[in-house]
Design a protein around this motif. Structure first.
Motif, PDB file in Angstrom:
ATOM      1  N   LEU A 140       0.809  -1.209   0.000  1.00  0.00           N
ATOM      2  CA  LEU A 140       0.000   0.000   0.000  1.00  0.00           C
ATOM      3  C   LEU A 140       0.846   1.265   0.000  1.00  0.00           C
ATOM      4  CD1 LEU A 140      -2.442  -1.102   2.831  1.00  0.00           C
ATOM      5  CD2 LEU A 140      -2.890  -1.210   0.375  1.00  0.00           C
ATOM      6  N   GLU A 141       0.279   2.313  -0.594  1.00  0.00           N
ATOM      7  CA  GLU A 141       0.931   3.617  -0.601  1.00  0.00           C
ATOM      8  C   GLU A 141      -0.137   4.704  -0.442  1.00  0.00           C
ATOM      9  OE1 GLU A 141       4.278   5.896  -3.310  1.00  0.00           O
ATOM     10  OE2 GLU A 141       2.885   4.510  -4.280  1.00  0.00           O
ATOM     11  N   LEU A 142       0.041   5.573   0.534  1.00  0.00           N
ATOM     12  CA  LEU A 142      -0.869   6.700   0.734  1.00  0.00           C
ATOM     13  C   LEU A 142      -0.269   7.947   0.108  1.00  0.00           C
ATOM     14  CD1 LEU A 142      -3.431   7.935   2.103  1.00  0.00           C
ATOM     15  CD2 LEU A 142      -1.949   8.475   4.054  1.00  0.00           C
ATOM     16  N   HIS A 143      -1.021   8.587  -0.783  1.00  0.00           N
ATOM     17  CA  HIS A 143      -0.638   9.878  -1.338  1.00  0.00           C
ATOM     18  C   HIS A 143      -1.394  10.955  -0.566  1.00  0.00           C
ATOM     19  CE1 HIS A 143       0.706   8.276  -5.549  1.00  0.00           C
ATOM     20  NE2 HIS A 143       1.195   7.571  -4.552  1.00  0.00           N
ATOM     21  N   THR A 144      -0.671  11.856   0.077  1.00  0.00           N
ATOM     22  CA  THR A 144      -1.285  12.857   0.943  1.00  0.00           C
ATOM     23  C   THR A 144      -0.425  14.109   0.963  1.00  0.00           C
ATOM     24  OG1 THR A 144      -2.238  13.175   3.150  1.00  0.00           O
ATOM     25  CG2 THR A 144      -0.129  12.009   3.036  1.00  0.00           C
ATOM     26  N   ARG A 145      -0.974  15.191   1.498  1.00  0.00           N
ATOM     27  CA  ARG A 145      -0.195  16.431   1.558  1.00  0.00           C
ATOM     28  C   ARG A 145       0.915  16.358   2.591  1.00  0.00           C
ATOM     29  NH1 ARG A 145      -5.452  18.498   0.999  1.00  0.00           N
ATOM     30  NH2 ARG A 145      -5.776  19.738  -0.898  1.00  0.00           N
ATOM     31  N   ASN A 146       0.637  15.753   3.737  1.00  0.00           N
ATOM     32  CA  ASN A 146       1.593  15.744   4.832  1.00  0.00           C
ATOM     33  C   ASN A 146       1.629  14.351   5.459  1.00  0.00           C
ATOM     34  OD1 ASN A 146       2.669  16.029   7.604  1.00  0.00           O
ATOM     35  ND2 ASN A 146       2.720  18.214   7.122  1.00  0.00           N
ATOM     36  N   ASP A 174      13.015  10.129   4.529  1.00  0.00           N
ATOM     37  CA  ASP A 174      13.001  10.827   3.237  1.00  0.00           C
ATOM     38  C   ASP A 174      11.610  11.345   2.873  1.00  0.00           C
ATOM     39  OD1 ASP A 174      15.736  10.247   2.905  1.00  0.00           O
ATOM     40  OD2 ASP A 174      15.245   8.276   2.082  1.00  0.00           O
ATOM     41  N   GLU A 175      10.983  12.044   3.804  1.00  0.00           N
ATOM     42  CA  GLU A 175       9.655  12.644   3.622  1.00  0.00           C
ATOM     43  C   GLU A 175       8.560  11.600   3.453  1.00  0.00           C
ATOM     44  OE1 GLU A 175       9.728  15.611   0.579  1.00  0.00           O
ATOM     45  OE2 GLU A 175      11.128  16.892   1.680  1.00  0.00           O
ATOM     46  N   GLN A 176       8.855  10.364   3.800  1.00  0.00           N
ATOM     47  CA  GLN A 176       7.861   9.301   3.829  1.00  0.00           C
ATOM     48  C   GLN A 176       7.742   8.782   5.251  1.00  0.00           C
ATOM     49  OE1 GLN A 176       9.250   6.153   1.285  1.00  0.00           O
ATOM     50  NE2 GLN A 176       8.230   6.982  -0.515  1.00  0.00           N
ATOM     51  N   VAL A 177       6.555   8.312   5.592  1.00  0.00           N
ATOM     52  CA  VAL A 177       6.387   7.524   6.805  1.00  0.00           C
ATOM     53  C   VAL A 177       6.179   6.080   6.356  1.00  0.00           C
ATOM     54  CG1 VAL A 177       4.975   7.095   8.832  1.00  0.00           C
ATOM     55  CG2 VAL A 177       5.426   9.442   8.110  1.00  0.00           C
ATOM     56  N   VAL A 178       6.999   5.192   6.891  1.00  0.00           N
ATOM     57  CA  VAL A 178       6.972   3.791   6.473  1.00  0.00           C
ATOM     58  C   VAL A 178       6.453   2.936   7.625  1.00  0.00           C
ATOM     59  CG1 VAL A 178       8.312   1.874   5.537  1.00  0.00           C
ATOM     60  CG2 VAL A 178       8.948   4.231   4.975  1.00  0.00           C
ATOM     61  N   LEU A 179       5.436   2.141   7.338  1.00  0.00           N
ATOM     62  CA  LEU A 179       4.888   1.202   8.313  1.00  0.00           C
ATOM     63  C   LEU A 179       5.470  -0.175   8.014  1.00  0.00           C
ATOM     64  CD1 LEU A 179       2.800   0.525  10.582  1.00  0.00           C
ATOM     65  CD2 LEU A 179       1.179   0.027   8.734  1.00  0.00           C
ATOM     66  N   ARG A 180       6.150  -0.752   9.008  1.00  0.00           N
ATOM     67  CA  ARG A 180       6.776  -2.059   8.838  1.00  0.00           C
ATOM     68  C   ARG A 180       6.291  -3.012   9.927  1.00  0.00           C
ATOM     69  NH1 ARG A 180      11.358   1.192   7.516  1.00  0.00           N
ATOM     70  NH2 ARG A 180      12.141   0.735   5.416  1.00  0.00           N
ATOM     71  N   ALA A 187       3.293  -0.505   4.095  1.00  0.00           N
ATOM     72  CA  ALA A 187       2.635   0.714   3.631  1.00  0.00           C
ATOM     73  C   ALA A 187       3.621   1.872   3.720  1.00  0.00           C
ATOM     74  CB  ALA A 187       1.394   1.023   4.456  1.00  0.00           C
ATOM     75  N   ARG A 188       3.543   2.758   2.729  1.00  0.00           N
ATOM     76  CA  ARG A 188       4.327   3.984   2.720  1.00  0.00           C
ATOM     77  C   ARG A 188       3.372   5.164   2.607  1.00  0.00           C
ATOM     78  NH1 ARG A 188       9.873   3.414   1.733  1.00  0.00           N
ATOM     79  NH2 ARG A 188      10.488   1.218   1.441  1.00  0.00           N
ATOM     80  N   LEU A 189       3.570   6.161   3.463  1.00  0.00           N
ATOM     81  CA  LEU A 189       2.751   7.364   3.458  1.00  0.00           C
ATOM     82  C   LEU A 189       3.607   8.481   2.883  1.00  0.00           C
ATOM     83  CD1 LEU A 189       1.593   5.394   5.629  1.00  0.00           C
ATOM     84  CD2 LEU A 189       0.823   7.403   6.898  1.00  0.00           C
ATOM     85  N   ASN A 190       3.212   9.022   1.732  1.00  0.00           N
ATOM     86  CA  ASN A 190       4.037   9.952   0.978  1.00  0.00           C
ATOM     87  C   ASN A 190       3.445  11.349   0.939  1.00  0.00           C
ATOM     88  OD1 ASN A 190       5.997   8.037   0.143  1.00  0.00           O
ATOM     89  ND2 ASN A 190       4.578   7.267  -1.406  1.00  0.00           N
ATOM     90  N   SER A 191       4.261  12.351   1.254  1.00  0.00           N
ATOM     91  CA  SER A 191       3.871  13.743   1.075  1.00  0.00           C
ATOM     92  C   SER A 191       4.057  14.122  -0.383  1.00  0.00           C
ATOM     93  CB  SER A 191       4.737  14.665   1.940  1.00  0.00           C
ATOM     94  OG  SER A 191       4.586  14.371   3.308  1.00  0.00           O
ATOM     95  N   GLY A 192       3.107  14.882  -0.921  1.00  0.00           N
ATOM     96  CA  GLY A 192       3.244  15.287  -2.317  1.00  0.00           C
ATOM     97  C   GLY A 192       2.184  16.288  -2.715  1.00  0.00           C
ATOM     98  N   PRO A 193       2.246  16.744  -3.961  1.00  0.00           N
ATOM     99  CA  PRO A 193       1.299  17.755  -4.465  1.00  0.00           C
ATOM    100  C   PRO A 193      -0.028  17.133  -4.880  1.00  0.00           C
ATOM    101  CG  PRO A 193       2.874  17.215  -6.173  1.00  0.00           C
ATOM    102  CD  PRO A 193       3.272  16.413  -4.959  1.00  0.00           C
ATOM    103  N   VAL A 194      -0.896  16.869  -3.917  1.00  0.00           N
ATOM    104  CA  VAL A 194      -2.213  16.315  -4.217  1.00  0.00           C
ATOM    105  C   VAL A 194      -3.264  17.414  -4.128  1.00  0.00           C
ATOM    106  CG1 VAL A 194      -1.620  13.989  -3.459  1.00  0.00           C
ATOM    107  CG2 VAL A 194      -2.524  15.624  -1.808  1.00  0.00           C
ATOM    108  N   GLU A 195      -4.380  17.211  -4.824  1.00  0.00           N
ATOM    109  CA  GLU A 195      -5.446  18.203  -4.869  1.00  0.00           C
ATOM    110  C   GLU A 195      -6.770  17.509  -4.587  1.00  0.00           C
ATOM    111  OE1 GLU A 195      -5.274  20.335  -8.637  1.00  0.00           O
ATOM    112  OE2 GLU A 195      -3.279  19.481  -8.932  1.00  0.00           O
TER     113      GLU A 195
END
Length: 264
Positions: A140-146, A174-180, A187-195
């Motif tokens: 899993l990967e979460l795309h989110t602002r923060n 590296d600006e990700q939160v990783v669940l192990r 799962a990786r939670l990624n900060s990025g330019p989402v709208e």
């Protein structure tokens, strides 16, 4: 070691809300090599399997419930009512439930602070289901602002750091939160330019499901041959965690990512 779905807080199932079950089975069978068996929730639901192991469910309920066609990740909880209360306390929104699915359990659908959809499940789960970035059919990967704020939300709702500290490891990298769990990233939670208001679903905050395939080019070609589409920015196969990936859409609109074999 891939994550098993036998403890609260763990991702425990993947489900696609589809409009046409037969068409969805034909597409995912061709692209991912799944076989299908009709599930315990009635004629309008089936379970996709790879090599005899369950990977995800497909339900023909998107049209009747007015839902968008999408993949949803469900997290195991000990008490669905308590989990729903924690979601609301932390600023999330509960859209459906908890709803009973006798005799198996109860489920609720919600969105997080940025609008990414997810579910919680209280009840019986498959002991054969696996999730993991390197040793399972999906992760899993979460795309989110923060990513940090998202980790606080999900960590509180799913109690990732409560009780036994050995259940999960949550790290900021590296600006990700990783669940192990057991050293395996699930799962990786990624900060990025989402709208949130974007008319392109891939640009909205969302949980994106990665499905592993032995041959990325062949799977991507099968997507196109069977009426799906490749997201333009990923059509040359981008790299993630050492694996080549392509984000695609099924003919009914469900978004997911294909992961090739890891390099090296």
């Amino acid at each position: 070691m891939p994550l098993t779905a036998d403890e609260p807080g763990a991702p425990c199932w993947l489900s696609l809300a589809a409009r046409d079950l037969d068409a969805a089975e034909a597409f995912y069978g061709a692209v991912l090599g799944w076989t299908f068996r009709r599930g315990p929730l009635g004629r309008g639901f089936s379970v996709g399997e790879r090599d005899g192991m369950p990977v995800g469910g497909i339900g023909e309920d998107a049209a009747g419930m007015g839902l968008p066609v999408s993949w949803t990740v469900f997290f195991a909880v000990a008490d669905a009512d308590a989990a729903v209360a924690r979601i609301r306390e932390r600023g999330g929104t509960v859209g459906v439930g908890p709803v009973a699915f006798p005799p198996r359990g109860r489920a609720a659908l919600a969105t997080d602070l940025e609008g990414a959809a997810f579910g919680v499940w209280e009840g019986r789960i498959s002991s054969r289901w696996r999730l993991g970035e390197h040793h399972a059919p999906a992760w899993l990967e979460l795309h989110t602002r923060n990513a940090f704020d998202a980790a606080l939300f999900y960590g509180g709702v799913l109690q990732w750091v409560d009780g036994d500290a050995d259940r999960f490891e949550v790290a900021y990298e590296d600006e990700q939160v990783v669940l192990r769990t057991h050293g395996e990233a699930v799962a990786r939670l990624n900060s990025g330019p989402v709208e949130a208001a974007s008319d392109q679903p891939q640009r909205r905050p969302r949980w994106l499901v990665h499905f592993r395939v032995p041959d990325l080019e062949r799977a991507t070609a099968a997507v196109l041959d069977h009426g799906g589409a490749v997201i333009p920015e990923a059509d040359d196969g981008w790299l993630h965690a050492g694996a080549r990936c392509a984000t695609v859409r099924d003919p009914q609109g469900g978004l997911f990512t294909l992961d090739g074999e890891a390099e090296g």
